[in-house]
Scaffold this motif. Structure first.
Motif, PDB file in Angstrom:
ATOM      1  N   ASN A 222       0.856  -1.182   0.000  1.00 14.49           N
ATOM      2  CA  ASN A 222       0.000   0.000   0.000  1.00 14.49           C
ATOM      3  C   ASN A 222       0.897   1.238   0.000  1.00 14.49           C
ATOM      4  O   ASN A 222       1.494   1.571   1.028  1.00 14.49           O
ATOM      5  N   PRO A 223       1.013   1.953  -1.135  1.00 14.85           N
ATOM      6  CA  PRO A 223       1.901   3.120  -1.206  1.00 14.85           C
ATOM      7  C   PRO A 223       1.501   4.244  -0.256  1.00 14.85           C
ATOM      8  O   PRO A 223       2.309   5.083   0.093  1.00 14.85           O
ATOM      9  N   LYS A 224       0.252   4.246   0.204  1.00 20.10           N
ATOM     10  CA  LYS A 224      -0.186   5.285   1.142  1.00 20.10           C
ATOM     11  C   LYS A 224       0.487   5.132   2.501  1.00 20.10           C
ATOM     12  O   LYS A 224       0.503   6.055   3.291  1.00 20.10           O
ATOM     13  N   LEU A 225       1.034   3.959   2.747  1.00 22.40           N
ATOM     14  CA  LEU A 225       1.686   3.713   4.030  1.00 22.40           C
ATOM     15  C   LEU A 225       3.197   3.928   3.971  1.00 22.40           C
ATOM     16  O   LEU A 225       3.881   3.786   4.977  1.00 22.40           O
ATOM     17  N   ASP A 226       3.740   4.285   2.791  1.00 23.99           N
ATOM     18  CA  ASP A 226       5.173   4.547   2.662  1.00 23.99           C
ATOM     19  C   ASP A 226       5.560   5.777   3.471  1.00 23.99           C
ATOM     20  O   ASP A 226       4.820   6.768   3.513  1.00 23.99           O
ATOM     21  N   ALA A 227       6.724   5.707   4.082  1.00 22.11           N
ATOM     22  CA  ALA A 227       7.212   6.853   4.858  1.00 22.11           C
ATOM     23  C   ALA A 227       7.464   8.069   3.970  1.00 22.11           C
ATOM     24  O   ALA A 227       7.228   9.209   4.358  1.00 22.11           O
ATOM     25  N   HIS A 228       7.949   7.845   2.756  1.00 23.66           N
ATOM     26  CA  HIS A 228       8.255   8.931   1.812  1.00 23.66           C
ATOM     27  C   HIS A 228       7.666   8.580   0.446  1.00 23.66           C
ATOM     28  O   HIS A 228       8.406   8.191  -0.466  1.00 23.66           O
ATOM     29  N   PRO A 229       6.372   8.720   0.307  1.00 18.12           N
ATOM     30  CA  PRO A 229       5.765   8.348  -0.970  1.00 18.12           C
ATOM     31  C   PRO A 229       6.181   9.294  -2.091  1.00 18.12           C
ATOM     32  O   PRO A 229       6.454  10.468  -1.852  1.00 18.12           O
ATOM     33  N   GLY A 230       6.251   8.780  -3.279  1.00 21.76           N
ATOM     34  CA  GLY A 230       6.540   9.609  -4.440  1.00 21.76           C
ATOM     35  C   GLY A 230       5.347  10.501  -4.731  1.00 21.76           C
ATOM     36  O   GLY A 230       4.244  10.283  -4.230  1.00 21.76           O
TER      37      GLY A 230
END
Length: 75
Positions: A7-15
């Motif tokens: 889930n990219p929404k949970l990335d610390a530093h999303p693009g």
């Protein structure tokens, strides 16, 4: 248990997907917006350059705005 999907929404530093090259815009060939024209006129005045001719596309206006912002040190 199946592997969980990323889930990219949970990335610390999303693009960011908010910035695209104006050449890739679906509406890039549409006439520039009123807001673009106004901001471009203001930047031209502040930079001491002639305002560009009317009839720019959204993509062309965006490129000129970016160039003027860089010239004025507002990136």
């Amino acid at each position: 248990m199946a592997d969980e999907l990323h889930n990219p929404k949970l990335d610390a530093h999303p693009g960011s997907n908010t910035e695209k090259d104006p050449e890739s815009w679906v509406s890039g060939d549409d006439p520039m917006t009123g807001a673009q024209a106004s901001y471009l006129t203001t930047l031209c005045e502040e930079a001491g350059v002639d305002a560009p001719a009317e009839g720019l596309s959204k993509a062309e206006a965006s490129k000129k705005i970016d160039a003027l912002k860089a010239q004025l040190g507002r990136e």
